[in-house]
Design a protein around this motif. Structure first.
Motif, PDB file in Angstrom:
ATOM      1  N   GLY A   1       0.813  -1.348   0.111  1.00 37.17           N
ATOM      2  CA  GLY A   1       0.134  -0.007   0.006  1.00 37.17           C
ATOM      3  C   GLY A   1       0.861   1.352  -0.147  1.00 37.17           C
ATOM      4  O   GLY A   1       1.960   1.078   0.037  1.00 37.17           O
ATOM      5  N   THR A   2       0.005   2.420   0.180  1.00 36.98           N
ATOM      6  CA  THR A   2       0.859   3.891  -0.154  1.00 36.98           C
ATOM      7  C   THR A   2       0.460   4.760   0.953  1.00 36.98           C
ATOM      8  O   THR A   2      -0.708   4.440   1.573  1.00 36.98           O
ATOM      9  N   SER A   3       1.427   5.313   1.713  1.00 36.78           N
ATOM     10  CA  SER A   3       0.894   5.825   2.759  1.00 36.78           C
ATOM     11  C   SER A   3       1.938   7.502   2.651  1.00 36.78           C
ATOM     12  O   SER A   3       2.987   7.439   1.901  1.00 36.78           O
ATOM     13  N   SER A   4       1.524   8.388   3.374  1.00 35.37           N
ATOM     14  CA  SER A   4       2.229   9.875   3.366  1.00 35.37           C
ATOM     15  C   SER A   4       2.338  10.236   4.621  1.00 35.37           C
ATOM     16  O   SER A   4       1.963   9.823   5.811  1.00 35.37           O
ATOM     17  N   TYR A   5       3.644  10.924   4.870  1.00 42.23           N
ATOM     18  CA  TYR A   5       4.214  11.475   6.114  1.00 42.23           C
ATOM     19  C   TYR A   5       4.713  12.936   5.906  1.00 42.23           C
ATOM     20  O   TYR A   5       5.036  13.346   4.846  1.00 42.23           O
ATOM     21  N   ILE A   6       4.964  13.453   7.124  1.00 41.54           N
ATOM     22  CA  ILE A   6       5.457  14.812   6.876  1.00 41.54           C
ATOM     23  C   ILE A   6       6.780  14.752   8.118  1.00 41.54           C
ATOM     24  O   ILE A   6       6.579  14.134   9.120  1.00 41.54           O
ATOM     25  N   CYS A   7       7.780  15.452   7.458  1.00 47.15           N
ATOM     26  CA  CYS A   7       8.902  15.436   8.581  1.00 47.15           C
ATOM     27  C   CYS A   7       9.266  16.870   8.793  1.00 47.15           C
ATOM     28  O   CYS A   7       9.333  17.863   8.195  1.00 47.15           O
ATOM     29  N   LEU A   8       9.845  17.088  10.107  1.00 52.93           N
ATOM     30  CA  LEU A   8      10.429  18.521  10.589  1.00 52.93           C
ATOM     31  C   LEU A   8      11.843  18.610  10.337  1.00 52.93           C
ATOM     32  O   LEU A   8      12.428  19.492   9.778  1.00 52.93           O
ATOM     33  N   ASN A   9      12.475  17.421  10.474  1.00 49.92           N
ATOM     34  CA  ASN A   9      13.911  17.437  10.562  1.00 49.92           C
ATOM     35  C   ASN A   9      14.605  16.805   9.371  1.00 49.92           C
ATOM     36  O   ASN A   9      15.023  17.240   8.456  1.00 49.92           O
ATOM     37  N   GLU A  10      14.290  15.441   9.211  1.00 50.36           N
ATOM     38  CA  GLU A  10      15.044  14.671   8.005  1.00 50.36           C
ATOM     39  C   GLU A  10      14.135  13.316   8.039  1.00 50.36           C
ATOM     40  O   GLU A  10      13.456  13.002   8.844  1.00 50.36           O
ATOM     41  N   PHE A  11      14.396  12.840   6.954  1.00 48.81           N
ATOM     42  CA  PHE A  11      13.863  11.492   6.406  1.00 48.81           C
ATOM     43  C   PHE A  11      15.118  10.603   6.031  1.00 48.81           C
ATOM     44  O   PHE A  11      16.203  11.139   5.412  1.00 48.81           O
ATOM     45  N   THR A  12      15.475   9.385   6.485  1.00 44.71           N
ATOM     46  CA  THR A  12      16.450   8.503   6.015  1.00 44.71           C
ATOM     47  C   THR A  12      16.027   7.222   5.678  1.00 44.71           C
ATOM     48  O   THR A  12      15.324   6.819   6.401  1.00 44.71           O
ATOM     49  N   LEU A  13      16.807   6.642   4.711  1.00 39.34           N
ATOM     50  CA  LEU A  13      16.662   5.330   4.369  1.00 39.34           C
ATOM     51  C   LEU A  13      17.828   4.593   4.289  1.00 39.34           C
ATOM     52  O   LEU A  13      18.787   5.231   3.662  1.00 39.34           O
ATOM     53  N   LYS A  14      17.918   3.553   5.131  1.00 41.23           N
ATOM     54  CA  LYS A  14      19.443   2.851   5.297  1.00 41.23           C
ATOM     55  C   LYS A  14      18.859   1.305   5.136  1.00 41.23           C
ATOM     56  O   LYS A  14      17.888   0.882   5.276  1.00 41.23           O
ATOM     57  N   GLY A  15      20.060   0.529   4.839  1.00 35.96           N
ATOM     58  CA  GLY A  15      19.845  -0.988   4.819  1.00 35.96           C
ATOM     59  C   GLY A  15      19.876  -1.622   6.114  1.00 35.96           C
ATOM     60  O   GLY A  15      20.660  -1.176   6.911  1.00 35.96           O
ATOM     61  N   VAL A  16      19.425  -2.600   6.315  1.00 39.02           N
ATOM     62  CA  VAL A  16      19.375  -3.218   7.304  1.00 39.02           C
ATOM     63  C   VAL A  16      20.515  -4.548   7.708  1.00 39.02           C
ATOM     64  O   VAL A  16      21.242  -4.649   8.533  1.00 39.02           O
ATOM     65  N   ASP A  17      20.535  -5.324   6.466  1.00 43.10           N
ATOM     66  CA  ASP A  17      21.334  -6.296   6.075  1.00 43.10           C
ATOM     67  C   ASP A  17      22.701  -5.842   5.412  1.00 43.10           C
ATOM     68  O   ASP A  17      23.635  -6.735   5.289  1.00 43.10           O
ATOM     69  N   GLY A  18      22.612  -4.768   4.869  1.00 45.79           N
ATOM     70  CA  GLY A  18      23.943  -4.220   4.148  1.00 45.79           C
ATOM     71  C   GLY A  18      23.709  -3.272   3.431  1.00 45.79           C
ATOM     72  O   GLY A  18      23.151  -2.213   3.649  1.00 45.79           O
ATOM     73  N   THR A  19      24.238  -3.002   2.148  1.00 43.80           N
ATOM     74  CA  THR A  19      24.216  -1.871   1.529  1.00 43.80           C
ATOM     75  C   THR A  19      22.848  -1.851   0.873  1.00 43.80           C
ATOM     76  O   THR A  19      22.369  -2.948   0.567  1.00 43.80           O
ATOM     77  N   ILE A  20      22.357  -0.741   0.522  1.00 49.23           N
ATOM     78  CA  ILE A  20      21.015  -0.788  -0.623  1.00 49.23           C
ATOM     79  C   ILE A  20      21.339  -0.400  -1.996  1.00 49.23           C
ATOM     80  O   ILE A  20      22.524   0.244  -2.293  1.00 49.23           O
ATOM     81  N   VAL A  21      20.517  -0.731  -2.799  1.00 50.59           N
ATOM     82  CA  VAL A  21      20.582  -0.269  -4.359  1.00 50.59           C
ATOM     83  C   VAL A  21      19.179   0.241  -4.578  1.00 50.59           C
ATOM     84  O   VAL A  21      18.223  -0.329  -4.343  1.00 50.59           O
ATOM     85  N   ALA A  22      19.807   1.607  -5.092  1.00 48.46           N
ATOM     86  CA  ALA A  22      18.371   2.269  -5.345  1.00 48.46           C
ATOM     87  C   ALA A  22      18.319   3.200  -6.555  1.00 48.46           C
ATOM     88  O   ALA A  22      19.503   3.856  -6.742  1.00 48.46           O
ATOM     89  N   GLN A  23      17.375   3.513  -7.512  1.00 48.82           N
ATOM     90  CA  GLN A  23      17.748   4.387  -8.401  1.00 48.82           C
ATOM     91  C   GLN A  23      17.072   5.682  -7.904  1.00 48.82           C
ATOM     92  O   GLN A  23      16.176   5.907  -7.267  1.00 48.82           O
ATOM     93  N   VAL A  24      17.760   7.103  -8.496  1.00 49.93           N
ATOM     94  CA  VAL A  24      17.397   8.212  -8.118  1.00 49.93           C
ATOM     95  C   VAL A  24      16.840   8.881  -9.080  1.00 49.93           C
ATOM     96  O   VAL A  24      17.571   9.290 -10.017  1.00 49.93           O
ATOM     97  N   ASP A  25      15.531   9.453  -9.186  1.00 49.49           N
ATOM     98  CA  ASP A  25      14.947  10.144 -10.105  1.00 49.49           C
ATOM     99  C   ASP A  25      14.929  11.519  -9.564  1.00 49.49           C
ATOM    100  O   ASP A  25      14.449  11.743  -8.338  1.00 49.49           O
TER     101      ASP A  25
END
Length: 267
Positions: free
Chosen positions: A118-142
């Motif tokens: 599903g899809t959800s929306s959020y609001i941040c005051l300081n920052e949003f971070t996205l990290k890998g749990v088991d190692g490095t992540i692979v992601a495309q940035v547009d």
């Protein structure tokens, strides 16, 4: 004037909270936990983040003010010994016929997180971070629906101008004045080789731009919205942009942003 106080929970902050309530009652201020006009945060910046998310559904109608009892109160205008003065200032300005305090508006980040579930929306005051749990992540940035880079590394930090002095700064990002409606994208330990190439520096996007991060493999991730963690294993994408709404801070006396920066980092 309706108010609410949220404190950090340590002995000093609790004592100051009780003192604020006592003085506020004498001045005729009304305690309201549901729909306050002003929310007083007593503690550190983490306490302010907690206060923000506690009233996130009422952000357009609330102003915040911080009292510093922590290690680094970047959001705080007031010291622990200034509670009587703060209550007096609020009381003086509760009458709309009198001179109103200055209200400053800081930009926020709006996130749309799309998962297989599903899809959800959020609001941040300081920052949003996205990290890998088991190692490095692979992601495309547009950026603005155009492919920008293919990333491999520890993750991303997307910060507001007010959050640019926090995690973003430790990643080598720029400090941005919160009057600028923008967001900043900083890479966390990117890997650069002949397969994965990244820009390697922070990017600042204005309010009419957006960034999409697409997960490009099956991976366990940790999304952190300010101080709130969300483990996720079925991420499709995250869209980041400057939110339409902003957060309001009430200024009963001048405390310029660059003075805060100097006091916090230079002493």
């Amino acid at each position: 004037m309706r108010y609410y106080v949220l404190d950090r929970g340590d002995q000093l902050s609790v004592e100051l909270s009780e003192k604020f309530h006592q003085l506020a009652a004498k001045q005729g201020l009304q305690l309201d936990a549901e729909s306050p006009d002003i929310v007083v945060s007593i503690g550190g910046d983490g306490t302010m983040l907690h206060a923000f998310h506690t009233f996130i559904d009422r952000i357009p109608s609330i102003s915040f003010v911080g009292v510093h009892t922590g290690h680094l109160g970047f959001f705080a205008d007031w010291q622990a010994n200034e509670i009587p003065e703060l209550v007096d200032m609020i009381t003086r300005h509760k009458d709309e016929s009198l001179l109103k305090p200055r209200i400053v508006h800081y930009p926020l980040i709006e996130l749309e997180i799309q998962k297989k579930s599903g899809t959800s929306s959020y609001i941040c005051l300081n920052e949003f971070t996205l990290k890998g749990v088991d190692g490095t992540i692979v992601a495309q940035v547009d950026i603005n629906d155009q492919m920008f880079e293919m990333f491999r590394g520890d993750g991303f930090c997307i910060s507001t101008p007010s959050g640019s002095t926090a995690y973003n700064k430790s990643l080598g990002g720029a400090i941005i004045h919160p009057s600028i409606k923008a967001l900043q994208i900083s890479e966390i330990a990117s890997i650069n080789n002949r397969v994965f190439r990244t820009i390697g520096s922070s990017l600042v996007l204005p309010k009419h731009h957006h960034c999409d991060i697409y997960s490009r493999k099956e991976q366990n991730l940790l999304l952190t919205l300010d101080h709130i963690n969300y483990p996720i294993s079925d991420l499709i994408s995250v869209r980041c942009q400057v939110a339409k709404q902003s957060v309001s801070f009430v200024r009963y006396r001048p405390f310029p942003f660059w003075n805060r920066v100097r006091n916090a980092f230079l002493g």
